[in-house]
Design an enzyme around this catalytic site. Structure first.
Site: not given
Ligand code: PRP
Ligand code: URA
Length: 212
Positions: A107, A111, A203, A206
């Site tokens: 991603r 945006t 995340d 991560d």
């Protein structure tokens, strides 16, 4: 959000228990990776409930019996890189003969739009039922794009399996691909202004790969 004919929320106690530890910010990389894999195994069990069976004759030590085996349906698992990779081994525990394709998407941080960087699917995907894997369904952009890419190769069917979904992503994905069954372990409250799921788990990529 309720179960319906397209969306299946897996509220099995074992999945919910493991999900609590997955969400915990104090869970380290090793344990996080193990939990993602274990949850994927449990979700795989449920998401393959509709595989057709056929009768075979089996010699038990006592006599011949009519027993059941899976009727030759072939599966392919397609993780969305990176975080979907964390679910693959757990899925293969139950279906070791499945082939694995990969779709690389990230991603864009500004945006929130998915950007494709890799795509390798099994050559015989037309004969296969595909399960697309990603632990997180946030805006739904990555899942929608990945499924559009997989559809171009004309597999027999497509399911999407995620661990945590945001209501926004579920709505977007179910409307964009009404033919795709969606399986998730939890539907959270909402997205924050950066497109992260609340309460979520942070995340996923991560936390799986220790790149925080
Ligand atoms: C995360 C996650 C999904 C995507 C979900 O990946 O694993 O692929 O975001 O967000 P969306 O529903 O709004 O598209 P990310 O882009 O962080 O890449 P990574 O797995 O490589 O970390
Ligand atoms: N991707 C993640 O890994 N986590 C989120 O909360 C949203 C997108």
């Amino acid at each position: 959000m309720e179960n319906n004919e397209q969306i299946f929320i897996m509220n099995h106690p074992l999945i919910q228990h493991k999900l609590s530890f997955l969400r915990d910010k104090n869970t380290g990389t090793k344990e996080f990776r193990e939990l993602v894999s274990e949850i994927a195994t449990l979700m795989c069990y449920e998401a393959t409930r509709d595989l057709p069976l056929m009768d075979v004759q089996t010699e038990t030590p006592m006599c011949t019996a009519t027993t059941k085996v899976i009727a030759g349906r072939k599966l392919a698992f397609v993780p969305i890189l990176r975080a979907g990779l964390g679910m693959v081994d757990g899925m293969l525990q139950l279906v070791p003969s499945a082939k694995v394709g990969h779709i690389g998407l990230y991603r864009d941080h500004d945006t929130l739009q998915p950007v494709e960087y890799y795509n390798k699917l099994p050559s015989d995907i037309e004969e296969r039922d595909v399960i697309v894997l990603d632990p997180m369904l946030a805006t739904g952009g990555s899942a929608m794009d990945a499924i559009t890419i997989v559809k171009r190769s004309r597999p027999r069917s497509i399911k999407f399996l995620c661990i945590i979904a945001a209501p926004e992503g579920l709505k977007a994905l179910s409307e964009a691909h009404p033919d795709v069954h969606i399986y998730c372990a939890a539907v959270d409250e909402k997205l924050n202004e950066h497109g992260y799921i609340l309460p979520g788990l942070g995340d996923a990529g991560d936390r799986i790969f220790g790149t925080m």
